[in-house]
Design a protein around this motif. Structure first.
Motif, PDB file in Angstrom:
ATOM      1  N   UNK A 404      -0.372  -9.191  -8.178  1.00  0.00           N
ATOM      2  CA  UNK A 404      -0.426 -10.017  -6.981  1.00  0.00           C
ATOM      3  C   UNK A 404       0.238 -11.191  -7.235  1.00  0.00           C
ATOM      4  N   UNK A 407      -2.177 -14.535  -6.307  1.00  0.00           N
ATOM      5  CA  UNK A 407      -3.480 -14.750  -6.926  1.00  0.00           C
ATOM      6  C   UNK A 407      -3.128 -15.381  -8.162  1.00  0.00           C
ATOM      7  N   UNK A 436       3.089  -7.258  -0.168  1.00  0.00           N
ATOM      8  CA  UNK A 436       3.791  -6.203   0.394  1.00  0.00           C
ATOM      9  C   UNK A 436       4.411  -5.383  -0.506  1.00  0.00           C
ATOM     10  N   UNK A 437       5.201  -5.746  -1.428  1.00  0.00           N
ATOM     11  CA  UNK A 437       5.911  -5.066  -2.350  1.00  0.00           C
ATOM     12  C   UNK A 437       4.926  -3.955  -3.110  1.00  0.00           C
ATOM     13  N   UNK A 439       1.834  -3.364  -2.328  1.00  0.00           N
ATOM     14  CA  UNK A 439       1.128  -2.257  -1.525  1.00  0.00           C
ATOM     15  C   UNK A 439       2.011  -1.130  -1.401  1.00  0.00           C
ATOM     16  N   UNK A 440       3.264  -1.112  -1.165  1.00  0.00           N
ATOM     17  CA  UNK A 440       4.348  -0.231  -1.288  1.00  0.00           C
ATOM     18  C   UNK A 440       4.061   0.514  -2.335  1.00  0.00           C
ATOM     19  N   UNK A 443       1.060   2.724  -2.728  1.00  0.00           N
ATOM     20  CA  UNK A 443       0.854   3.956  -1.592  1.00  0.00           C
ATOM     21  C   UNK A 443       1.953   4.830  -1.958  1.00  0.00           C
ATOM     22  N   UNK A 454     -11.743  -5.950  -5.090  1.00  0.00           N
ATOM     23  CA  UNK A 454     -12.510  -5.701  -3.623  1.00  0.00           C
ATOM     24  C   UNK A 454     -13.677  -6.560  -3.715  1.00  0.00           C
ATOM     25  N   UNK A 462     -19.053   1.885   0.513  1.00  0.00           N
ATOM     26  CA  UNK A 462     -17.542   1.977   0.751  1.00  0.00           C
ATOM     27  C   UNK A 462     -16.854   1.834  -0.415  1.00  0.00           C
ATOM     28  N   UNK A 477       1.510   8.781   0.499  1.00  0.00           N
ATOM     29  CA  UNK A 477       1.561   7.519   1.422  1.00  0.00           C
ATOM     30  C   UNK A 477       0.373   6.989   2.306  1.00  0.00           C
ATOM     31  N   UNK A 478      -0.610   8.037   2.031  1.00  0.00           N
ATOM     32  CA  UNK A 478      -1.561   7.742   3.083  1.00  0.00           C
ATOM     33  C   UNK A 478      -3.139   7.711   2.517  1.00  0.00           C
ATOM     34  N   UNK A 479      -3.061   7.128   1.315  1.00  0.00           N
ATOM     35  CA  UNK A 479      -4.270   7.222   0.454  1.00  0.00           C
ATOM     36  C   UNK A 479      -5.339   6.027   1.242  1.00  0.00           C
ATOM     37  N   UNK A 480      -6.616   6.510   1.043  1.00  0.00           N
ATOM     38  CA  UNK A 480      -7.705   5.860   1.591  1.00  0.00           C
ATOM     39  C   UNK A 480      -8.046   4.886   0.703  1.00  0.00           C
TER      40      UNK A 480
END
Lengths: 613, 351
Positions: A404, A407, A436-437, A439-440, A443, A454, A462, A477-480
């Protein structure tokens, strides 16, 4: 023909300039007394950075808004600041049936909304049922009610919740309870547009210790105390949240007394405030963990492989060697300037019950580069001529690492890791990138090592749930979750802890074991627990409740303890005089502008007049 | 149209030989010129809208994930947000929705604020015009004034000092200068502790005249920062354009008439040297709307630049592309105005 003008042309201009200079000097000498705060001592001003999305408690997403709404709407249960245990709030007490499927909450008698209506079981049942049934209303708190079957109001004071299956998180229901008589008409009226309803009819009707009275977007938010709150009236009459887009400017505002409190400081900011008169710096144990995860070979729930992670990383020996090569203490020192705690397990130590630390024989992955090298040698990872190893399948160990860029502690930790991994023959391609990069990459599973982190709540359900096999994506691409981790034993333990609502020690035991699995599998590798750093003015805030009481934090508490308990300081610093000097300076500035503008206009007019001759 | 005719009539002594014969032709040329400029402006705006829409959609990152980052949300909650933002629709259908909205002057809805972008923009437009407008005017006046002085005696002491100071500030990072001013003049340390407020636009409880004065007080540091950084542009352009004019024959004539040096400069050289700065001023006026993102951020000024910054963080596609269109439109509009006004000021480039 023009001879009479020239001398006259320069005179007014000189006069204007002199006047302007005088004014400037005048306003500066009048200044020093202007240092006191704007609102007097019964207003507590907080410097905040994040924008507000919405004050609609059903849809508000952002941390700042959920935090503010916690002061406006009570929830059923809160967290005790002394013990971190669930504590009574709207519910005085609660019981679960033997099978854990039926929960009964008994409400207190003295809870009223600030419009005078009593808060009853109907309000609770209506709020929770609305979240269950209306998708638009589930955006903020849908996760809390996912396992609910039915919520009923048995009588005015009794709420019964029936569950589809047992869940241990029933005492952590952090859902704002809203007045049915206000919100039912709103829902009917807004219909489809409900999710865009921003709840800006001030003052808002709620049962919490404060009520929202003003929101000037991008400038400030004002909350007034609810003197009739059942827990007692808050110490301050007003809470004001003011925007500071630049944290360094907010720190300066704290110095000058414009704000009473700043949070999320960097180490440099906290250090610069140490020893400043009337400012207390509060450093407490973090709720957050900073970690990196290793791509073990991404798969969907059906076992379809995707992404382009390095193939050798599916080997647990290599992953463990990577972890052994990294010294968490060094990352604390180099990456966080000592303002963090070197990590053991997944859950930070401030949650004593659930925290787990690898000790003795369990500590198989402690910092030991020699042993890491040995492991890799034994497993057939040969070093090449340039010192970089090659996997038994012939793949060179050059790994991408996504960090990141926003950070600083991650960036510094990444640099340390790059060096340490070179020691065991792994070459790192350090990609410090925009979130953004990053996170892409996560996923799409196009990464090898990637940073994550976290904030852990008192109930850790959670953050544990995201590493179950259900957390894997149903399609790419849809990971939780935030790691492609799946382990059967972990899943069994997860189910067991979720169902264990009676014996807290037993639940903690399950959770410890889960953390041990995470540790040994070396997919999710926790580096540090960063400290929380914040500062407040002791000449404005006299007394305030920390959470936990000893060594705890002020901002980001799970209850509304801090601002409810805060008492104004006795010393009224530099009262009076501030406004008049402020007015004087403002007037000086306006005059300066007017004089400059006037002088210019004069010159222009004269010039054009002369030109036309 | 009236201003055009008066201005064309303006230079009374100008040769008018072809006026009676070419009157119709002239009007047609002007109309063609205006039409050409208008077409260019409309085409650029259209290109900006299309480019903006797709450009922001190929930005890395997912708005829903970014907005829910660190929050305990389920997949269903994420899917619901996606549906509300229209992100579950195919790209072309999103684009036609958006383009259709633009025709009705509807810029779409902001994801993070859940409000129409048009409303958000109107709310922030005032503060931005106030700050950036004041800053641009002050900077232009100061720069032109000093530039005229410096250019009249290039190489003199005044010129060297002025140019050096201006270029120094021009090269200073806005952020750093702003924070330095805050530390020196607004915080609890420095020579005048708490002279000015650190940030914001107006004191929370001020009303009426107090609010006006409080706003003025809040404006001082941001305007000073902005002016210090940008006035050099005006100074340098004015200076070089005045140096160009210095050798012109009409100045010799003016001197020969016995005018003093100061008068020659003010009445003869400066008005002609001002022409090139017109373009610069219009260009900068176009950028006034986009604010001074850095200044607004340092001083937490609730303007459009600050709004844009908060939108880029997410990325809040609705908001960012709306602002992008607005910023582009204002630059295009101001350029168009410059194109139309310039011929009125300078007869040499008239069509």
């Amino acid at each position: 023909m023009k001879s009479q003008y020239p001398p006259a042309g320069t005179l007014p201009r000189r006069a204007a300039a002199a006047g302007a200079a005088l004014l400037l000097v005048g306003s500066t000498t009048a200044a020093p007394a202007a240092a006191d705060d704007d609102g007097g001592t019964d207003t507590l001003t907080v410097a905040m950075a994040q924008q507000v999305d919405s004050f609609n408690p059903f849809t508000a997403q952002l941390a700042v808004t959920t935090n503010i709404l916690r002061h406006v709407y009570d929830s059923l249960v809160t967290v005790d600041p002394e013990t971190n245990e669930p504590a009574p709030s709207l519910a005085e007490d609660w019981q679960a049936s033997d099978d854990g499927l039926t929960w009964t909450f008994n409400l207190r008698e003295d809870a009223y909304f600030n419009d005078g209506e009593q808060l009853t079981a109907d309000d609770v049942a209506w709020t929770l049922t609305t979240i269950m049934e209306n998708e638009d209303a589930a955006i903020a708190s849908g996760n809390y009610v996912a396992g609910f079957e039915e919520v009923t109001a048995e009588d005015d004071r009794t709420v019964v919740i029936d569950l589809e299956e047992p869940q241990a998180t029933m005492t952590a229901l952090n859902v704002p309870i809203v007045p049915q008589h206000v919100w039912e008409p709103i829902m009917e009226e807004e219909g489809e547009a409900f999710s865009d309803y921003a709840n800006e009819d001030f003052p808002t009707v709620g049962s919490g210790p404060f009520m929202l009275t003003e929101h000037e977007r991008g400038q400030q938010i004002r909350l007034e105390a609810n003197p009739d709150h059942w827990r007692g009236s808050p110490g301050f009459d007003e809470l004001v949240f003011r925007y500071y887009t630049e944290k360094d400017a907010a720190v300066e505002a704290l110095r000058s007394g414009e704000v009473s409190f700043v949070y999320e400081l960097t180490d440099a900011q906290a250090t610069s405030l140490e020893g400043v008169e009337d400012v207390a710096v509060n450093i407490s144990d973090g709720k957050r963990f900073q970690a990196f995860t290793i791509n073990p070979g991404a798969e969907t729930q059906d076992g379809e492989e995707f992404g382009d992670g390095h193939p050798a990383l599916s080997d647990r020996t290599l992953r463990q060697a990577i972890v052994k090569a990294i010294d968490n203490d060094e990352i604390v020192e180099q990456g966080a300037n000592g303002q963090a705690v070197a990590a053991g397990g997944y859950i930070p130590p401030r949650y004593e019950d659930f925290h787990w630390e690898p000790e003795g024989e369990e500590a198989v992955l402690g910092f030991d580069p020699d042993s890491a090298n040995e492991m890799l040698d034994d497993a057939g990872y040969e070093r090449g001529e340039d010192g970089v190893r090659t996997s038994p399948d012939g793949d060179r160990l050059e790994l991408r690492m996504h960090v990141h860029s926003d950070r600083p502690d991650n960036v510094q930790a990444g640099q340390v890791m790059e060096e340490r991994l070179a020691d065991i023959g792994i070459e790192i391609d350090n990609r410090t990138v925009d979130p953004g990069i990053l996170s892409d990459a996560l996923y799409d599973a196009e990464y090898d090592l990637i940073f994550t982190g976290w904030t852990v709540n008192p109930d850790p359900d959670y953050v544990l749930s995201i590493h179950t096999c259900d957390g894997l994506p149903t399609e790419p691409g849809t990971m939780q979750g935030d790691a492609y981790f799946c382990n059967e034993e972990y899943d069994e333990l997860y189910e067991a802890q979720l169902a264990e609502h009676e014996d807290k020690d037993q639940r903690a035991e399950y959770i410890h074991r889960m953390q041990q699995i995470l540790y040994e599998e070396a997919v999710v590798n926790v580096l540090t627990y960063p400290n929380i750093m914040e500062a407040y003015r002791t000449d404005q805030i006299g007394d305030i409740q920390f959470e936990p009481a000893e060594g705890g934090n002020i901002w980001g508490q799970d209850g509304y303890w801090a601002w409810w308990s805060a008492e104004p300081a006795d010393v009224r610093a530099g009262a009076g005089g501030g406004l008049s000097t402020g007015v004087l300076i403002g007037a000086g500035a306006v005059l300066l502008l007017l004089v400059a503008g006037g002088a210019y206009a004069l010159i222009r007019r004269r010039a054009t007049a002369e030109d036309r001759e | 149209m009236t201003s055009t005719s008066t201005a064309t009539d303006g230079p009374a002594g100008a040769p008018t030989e072809d006026a009676p014969a070419g009157g119709g032709g002239r009007a047609r040329r002007v109309a063609l010129y205006v039409l050409g400029r208008l077409t260019t402006a409309v085409v650029s705006l259209g290109a900006v809208i299309v480019a903006g829409f797709f450009l922001f959609r190929i930005l890395p990152g997912d708005p829903v994930r970014a907005m829910t980052e660190g929050r305990e949300v389920s997949l269903e909650q994420e899917a619901e947000l996606r549906r509300q933002f229209g992100l579950d629709q195919p790209l072309w259908s999103q684009f036609f929705d958006y383009a259709g909205g633009l025709l009705r002057l509807d810029l779409g809805v902001s994801f993070q604020y859940r409000e129409p972008v048009t409303e958000l923009i109107l709310e922030r437009l005032g503060p931005t015009l106030l700050l950036a407008g004041t800053g641009t005017i002050v900077a232009a006046l100061l720069g032109l004034f000093l530039g005229a002085r410096a250019g009249w005696r290039p190489g003199g002491r005044g010129d060297r000092v002025n140019t050096a100071v201006a270029l120094f500030f021009w090269s200073v990072p806005t952020f750093w200068l702003g924070l330095l001013l805050i530390v020196l003049l607004a915080s609890g340390r420095g020579f005048f502790p708490g002279l000015f407020p650190t940030s914001g636009m107006v004191a929370p409880d001020a009303t009426g005249i107090e609010a006006v004065l409080s706003t003025a007080r809040h404006m001082v540091l941001p305007v000073v920062t902005m002016v210090a950084v940008i006035y050099a542009q005006y100074l340098m352009i004015m200076r070089s354009s005045l140096i160009d004019e210095k050798g012109a024959d009409y100045l010799t004539t003016a001197r020969a008439k016995g005018l003093r040096d100061g008068l020659v400069r003010r009445r003869h050289a400066v008005p002609n040297a001002l022409l090139p700065t017109v373009t610069l001023i219009f260009l900068n006026l176009g950028q006034v709307v986009s604010g001074v993102i850095l200044v607004e951020t340092v001083f937490s000024w609730p303007g459009l630049g600050h709004l844009f910054y908060s939108g880029l963080h997410v990325p809040d596609l609705g908001l960012v592309q709306g602002l992008f269109v607005l910023f582009a439109a204002s630059v295009i509009l101001m350029n168009l105005l410059a194109d139309l006004v310039y011929p009125l000021l300078d007869p040499r480039v008239r069509p």
